[in-house]
Design a protein around this motif. Structure first.
Motif, PDB file in Angstrom:
ATOM      1  N   THR A  36      93.872 -44.504  10.995  1.00 25.60           N
ATOM      2  CA  THR A  36      92.403 -44.653  11.043  1.00 25.60           C
ATOM      3  C   THR A  36      91.858 -43.906  12.269  1.00 25.60           C
ATOM      4  OG1 THR A  36      92.488 -46.797   9.934  1.00 25.60           O
ATOM      5  CG2 THR A  36      90.513 -46.334  11.247  1.00 25.60           C
ATOM      6  N   ASP A  37      90.775 -43.171  12.041  1.00 27.55           N
ATOM      7  CA  ASP A  37      90.161 -42.378  13.116  1.00 27.55           C
ATOM      8  C   ASP A  37      89.660 -43.295  14.236  1.00 27.55           C
ATOM      9  OD1 ASP A  37      88.751 -40.651  14.719  1.00 27.55           O
ATOM     10  OD2 ASP A  37      87.294 -40.050  13.186  1.00 27.55           O
ATOM     11  N   LYS A  38      90.130 -43.031  15.479  1.00 26.34           N
ATOM     12  CA  LYS A  38      89.750 -43.873  16.628  1.00 26.34           C
ATOM     13  C   LYS A  38      88.245 -43.841  16.906  1.00 26.34           C
ATOM     14  CE  LYS A  38      94.020 -43.765  19.386  1.00 26.34           C
ATOM     15  NZ  LYS A  38      94.965 -43.067  18.502  1.00 26.34           N
ATOM     16  N   TYR A  39      87.592 -42.737  16.541  1.00 26.77           N
ATOM     17  CA  TYR A  39      86.151 -42.614  16.794  1.00 26.77           C
ATOM     18  C   TYR A  39      85.356 -42.582  15.488  1.00 26.77           C
ATOM     19  CZ  TYR A  39      87.808 -41.246  21.462  1.00 26.77           C
ATOM     20  OH  TYR A  39      88.429 -41.218  22.678  1.00 26.77           O
ATOM     21  N   GLY A  40      85.977 -43.051  14.403  1.00 23.33           N
ATOM     22  CA  GLY A  40      85.322 -42.996  13.090  1.00 23.33           C
ATOM     23  C   GLY A  40      84.382 -44.164  12.855  1.00 23.33           C
ATOM     24  N   THR A  41      83.698 -44.104  11.708  1.00 19.62           N
ATOM     25  CA  THR A  41      82.701 -45.120  11.360  1.00 19.62           C
ATOM     26  C   THR A  41      83.311 -46.518  11.315  1.00 19.62           C
ATOM     27  OG1 THR A  41      81.683 -43.443   9.953  1.00 19.62           O
ATOM     28  CG2 THR A  41      80.916 -45.708   9.668  1.00 19.62           C
ATOM     29  N   GLU A  42      84.479 -46.638  10.667  1.00 20.03           N
ATOM     30  CA  GLU A  42      85.056 -47.970  10.517  1.00 20.03           C
ATOM     31  C   GLU A  42      85.451 -48.553  11.869  1.00 20.03           C
ATOM     32  OE1 GLU A  42      88.362 -48.274   7.831  1.00 20.03           O
ATOM     33  OE2 GLU A  42      88.383 -50.460   7.976  1.00 20.03           O
TER      34      GLU A  42
END
Lengths: 230, 230
Positions: B187-193
């Motif tokens: 999961t992207d550390k700076y993503g939306t979720e």
């Protein structure tokens, strides 16, 4: 309110838990994690300074600063100076501790400021600094008017406890985050080190609990007349 | 103490933050995590029930239970019943929420009870249950003597706030732990979720803060005479 317990007795529990917590975080980082370093080719040793300074500095020194009014048998002016100085030391050690986390990240190519722990940490150290500066200006030098001091005091105590509870909670977040990283890299989930880290976090929470209880309890002065900081 | 703020105003902030937090945790688990399920071959859907019930149940219902004395314009006996029932619902939803975490672990072959979040969670739900039973027996049925009630009340309020602050802190630990697992799996550390999860935790902390502030503030009765629960 002032709880009907003598603050002095509770403060002994705080001191003991503080020593236990300090020993535990040192044993963890020196014995299990390989030691502490300002500069090193082993970047983990730079990181290790972070939990040591945050726990011993911000949490333990900060806690002793909070209870200094209730735990020390000195005059008010002396206790105020001790309160101010201990919080100043806690704040400086906290800032250095946070710097060491960034230093480790930057020298190891680890991303900064993506985790809840880091976000809360920046917020908490900022609020801690603002609280210290406000306390210095209003209660120490140059000092606010009598009205301002009287109106500020309960909010100073309440806001200080709020920031402190956040700091203790954030230390638990930090212990959990670091241990989760370690367990993802193979550290035994039920091993000695994992238990040491979890119990250090629990000691920190107990320490914070007794700090707040002490702050809400009867100071030596209150045994004689009914004055309460909040 | 009673802070010189009207509890009613603060309680509106609590209600709004509660709705926001509930929506956020539902959007996270239904939209981003794939939905909720009691039984499923996709074991993640079983886990997803855990954060939803813990936040909406233990934290949000529990918070509304705490402030019911201060936020509602009813008679004392009615407010006591609401306090008791809301805490009962919070406790039951919390127990089911914890059960769902174990169910997910057991059906997925994940280890149980190794993390700080799980240890604190078991401690908190136990203390919450003890507090509820004590409150029921002493303040509701069969009811303790006048002396016991009067002596118990400040400790009931203080211990309740202590357990509640622990619960809010532990929800932050849970959000951080789950997100750290997800980030380790890509999961992207700076993503939306990631931002949604971190901000949900922050809303939970703000919610808990306003619950405690409301509990420490002036109830409608205190606007007329000087009574305080603690």
């Amino acid at each position: 309110m002032a709880l009907q317990i003598k603050a002095m007795y509770l403060s002994y529990v705080v001191h003991v838990l503080g020593v236990v917590g300090a020993v535990m975080v040192l044993v963890w980082n020196i014995h299990f994690r390989g030691g502490l370093a300002w500069e090193s080719s082993n970047k983990n040793l730079i990181f290790n300074v972070h939990p040591v300074l945050m726990l011993i500095g911000l949490i333990i020194m900060g806690g002793e600063a909070i209870i200094s009014y209730k735990a020390l048998p000195f005059k008010k002016a002396e206790k105020k100076l001790i309160h101010l100085i201990l919080h100043g030391i806690a704040l400086i050690l906290g800032i250095i501790g946070i710097y060491m986390a960034f230093k480790n990240h930057n020298e190891s190519g680890i991303a900064n400021l993506y985790s809840l722990h880091s976000w809360l940490g920046i917020g908490i150290i900022s609020l801690y600094g603002i609280q210290w500066v406000y306390g210095f200006l209003v209660f120490f030098y140059p000092g606010g008017s009598g009205d301002l001091r009287r109106d500020s005091l309960p909010w100073h105590a309440l806001f200080g406890m709020f920031v402190y509870i956040l700091a203790v909670a954030n230390s638990a977040l930090g212990f959990l985050e670091k241990l989760t990283f370690m367990e993802n890299s193979g550290t035994d989930k039920y091993g000695t080190e994992a238990f040491l880290v979890n119990f250090t976090a629990i000691v920190a929470i107990l320490y914070g609990t007794f700090v707040i209880l002490t702050a809400l309890s009867r100071s030596p002065e209150e045994d004689h007349h009914s004055y309460s900081a909040i």
